[in-house]
Design a protein around this motif. Structure first.
Motif, mmCIF file in Angstrom:
data_model
loop_
_atom_site.group_PDB
_atom_site.id
_atom_site.type_symbol
_atom_site.label_atom_id
_atom_site.label_comp_id
_atom_site.label_asym_id
_atom_site.label_seq_id
_atom_site.Cartn_x
_atom_site.Cartn_y
_atom_site.Cartn_z
ATOM 1 N N ILE A 1 0.852 -1.200 0.000
ATOM 2 C CA ILE A 1 0.000 0.000 0.000
ATOM 3 C C ILE A 1 0.883 1.244 0.000
ATOM 4 O O ILE A 1 0.649 2.194 -0.755
ATOM 5 C CB ILE A 1 -0.949 0.003 1.219
ATOM 6 N N LEU A 2 1.912 1.243 0.846
ATOM 7 C CA LEU A 2 2.808 2.399 0.900
ATOM 8 C C LEU A 2 3.534 2.596 -0.427
ATOM 9 O O LEU A 2 3.696 3.730 -0.897
ATOM 10 C CB LEU A 2 3.814 2.244 2.038
ATOM 11 N N SER A 3 3.957 1.500 -1.054
ATOM 12 C CA SER A 3 4.657 1.603 -2.342
ATOM 13 C C SER A 3 3.775 2.237 -3.412
ATOM 14 O O SER A 3 4.259 2.962 -4.275
ATOM 15 C CB SER A 3 5.114 0.218 -2.805
ATOM 16 N N ILE A 4 2.470 1.965 -3.351
ATOM 17 C CA ILE A 4 1.537 2.525 -4.332
ATOM 18 C C ILE A 4 1.143 3.952 -3.974
ATOM 19 O O ILE A 4 1.029 4.820 -4.836
ATOM 20 C CB ILE A 4 0.282 1.625 -4.443
ATOM 21 N N SER A 5 0.966 4.229 -2.682
ATOM 22 C CA SER A 5 0.449 5.537 -2.270
ATOM 23 C C SER A 5 1.506 6.634 -2.247
ATOM 24 O O SER A 5 1.177 7.816 -2.308
ATOM 25 C CB SER A 5 -0.190 5.436 -0.880
ATOM 26 N N SER A 6 2.774 6.269 -2.167
ATOM 27 C CA SER A 6 3.838 7.264 -2.001
ATOM 28 C C SER A 6 4.557 7.573 -3.311
ATOM 29 O O SER A 6 4.971 6.663 -4.023
ATOM 30 C CB SER A 6 4.858 6.741 -0.983
ATOM 31 N N ASN A 7 4.709 8.861 -3.595
ATOM 32 C CA ASN A 7 5.611 9.308 -4.656
ATOM 33 C C ASN A 7 6.971 9.525 -3.996
ATOM 34 O O ASN A 7 7.327 10.647 -3.635
ATOM 35 C CB ASN A 7 5.111 10.608 -5.301
ATOM 36 N N GLN A 8 7.707 8.450 -3.832
ATOM 37 C CA GLN A 8 8.912 8.447 -2.999
ATOM 38 C C GLN A 8 9.851 9.594 -3.346
ATOM 39 O O GLN A 8 10.150 9.837 -4.512
ATOM 40 C CB GLN A 8 9.641 7.115 -3.134
ATOM 41 N N SER A 9 10.305 10.305 -2.307
ATOM 42 C CA SER A 9 11.256 11.420 -2.375
ATOM 43 C C SER A 9 10.638 12.720 -2.861
ATOM 44 O O SER A 9 11.334 13.733 -2.953
ATOM 45 C CB SER A 9 12.474 11.077 -3.259
ATOM 46 N N SER A 10 9.344 12.727 -3.199
ATOM 47 C CA SER A 10 8.696 13.962 -3.662
ATOM 48 C C SER A 10 8.236 14.791 -2.459
ATOM 49 O O SER A 10 7.786 14.232 -1.458
ATOM 50 C CB SER A 10 7.484 13.640 -4.533
ATOM 51 N N PRO A 11 8.321 16.118 -2.553
ATOM 52 C CA PRO A 11 7.859 16.968 -1.448
ATOM 53 C C PRO A 11 6.359 16.810 -1.208
ATOM 54 O O PRO A 11 5.596 16.585 -2.150
ATOM 55 C CB PRO A 11 8.177 18.391 -1.932
ATOM 56 N N ILE A 12 5.953 16.940 0.064
ATOM 57 C CA ILE A 12 4.535 16.903 0.443
ATOM 58 C C ILE A 12 4.353 17.866 1.610
ATOM 59 O O ILE A 12 5.284 18.085 2.397
ATOM 60 C CB ILE A 12 4.073 15.469 0.787
ATOM 61 N N ALA A 13 3.177 18.453 1.730
ATOM 62 C CA ALA A 13 2.937 19.537 2.688
ATOM 63 C C ALA A 13 3.072 19.116 4.145
ATOM 64 O O ALA A 13 3.537 19.889 4.980
ATOM 65 C CB ALA A 13 1.561 20.156 2.443
ATOM 66 N N SER A 14 2.664 17.892 4.477
ATOM 67 C CA SER A 14 2.712 17.475 5.875
ATOM 68 C C SER A 14 2.713 15.954 5.976
ATOM 69 O O SER A 14 2.346 15.253 5.033
ATOM 70 C CB SER A 14 1.505 18.026 6.639
ATOM 71 N N TYR A 15 3.107 15.473 7.166
ATOM 72 C CA TYR A 15 3.087 14.031 7.412
ATOM 73 C C TYR A 15 1.654 13.511 7.454
ATOM 74 O O TYR A 15 1.386 12.383 7.048
ATOM 75 C CB TYR A 15 3.831 13.710 8.714
ATOM 76 N N SER A 16 0.719 14.341 7.921
ATOM 77 C CA SER A 16 -0.683 13.912 7.956
ATOM 78 C C SER A 16 -1.196 13.621 6.548
ATOM 79 O O SER A 16 -2.031 12.733 6.354
ATOM 80 C CB SER A 16 -1.564 14.952 8.646
#
Length: 196
Positions: free
Chosen positions: A120-135
């Motif tokens: 699930i994490l592998s699909i949901s994450s654009n690894q190394s890309s910026p994101i506004a918050s951990y939430s």
């Protein structure tokens, strides 16, 4: 834990396995973790720890997102180092080699063995890309929790490092450290020692 399949009798790989088994018996934590470094096309080095999953003959195999920063670095320069340190036995193994993507079939096989949470994490994450918050990371993860996980996405898969250099460092209380090197030259492993 690393899964080994060493069908060939090659000295540096046999020593690596022997040291791994010693560290395992000494209850080494994170025994599969290795510091993996890449270099960008701007000659900026990047280091991070990865988990080696398999050692198959001359391949050290791990898995990652093919769109990540490390993947971009690998496209620029396929010469990479890998370093293991097992504090329980005071051994460091430095490896240098070349890296390439693993074939689709073996990446698919590993995908099917992984826990759903990891996929699930592998699909949901654009690894190394910026994101506004951990939430927002957690929200994206939750949004993909019911996603079909049967097929590996084509942007995720394995890498195989084929070593051409091993340095096996064994620490000594008097700092007379043992440093044994195996270097691949014309398909033969040259063996020598380095001064501490």
């Amino acid at each position: 834990m690393i899964s080994f399949n060493l069908s060939k009798d090659i000295t540096p790989y046999n020593i690596f396995l022997d040291m791994y088994m010693l560290a395992q018996r000494a209850s080494q934590k994170n025994i599969e973790a290795a510091c993996f470094s890449t270099c960008s096309d701007k000659k900026i080095p990047h280091s991070r720890f990865i988990n080696i999953k398999y050692i198959n003959d001359n391949e050290f195999i791990f898995f990652s997102n093919y769109q990540s920063l490390k993947a971009q670095d690998i496209q620029s320069n396929n010469n990479v180092p890998l370093t293991f340190f097992w504090s329980s036995i005071n051994v460091q193994i430095r490896i240098q080699g070349t890296i390439s993507k693993l074939d689709d079939n073996r990446s698919n096989d590993h995908w099917k063995l992984r826990q759903n949470q990891k996929n699930i994490l592998s699909i949901s994450s654009n690894q190394s890309s910026p994101i506004a918050s951990y939430s927002k990371v957690k929200k994206k993860y939750e949004e993909f929790s019911n996603h079909d996980l049967s097929n590996r996405p084509n942007y995720w898969g394995g890498y195989a490092i084929i070593p051409n250099y091993f340095e096996i460092w064994q620490g000594h209380e008097s700092r007379i450290n043992k440093r044994e090197v195996f270097e691949l030259c014309d398909d033969n492993w040259k063996n020598f020692f380095l001064e501490p």
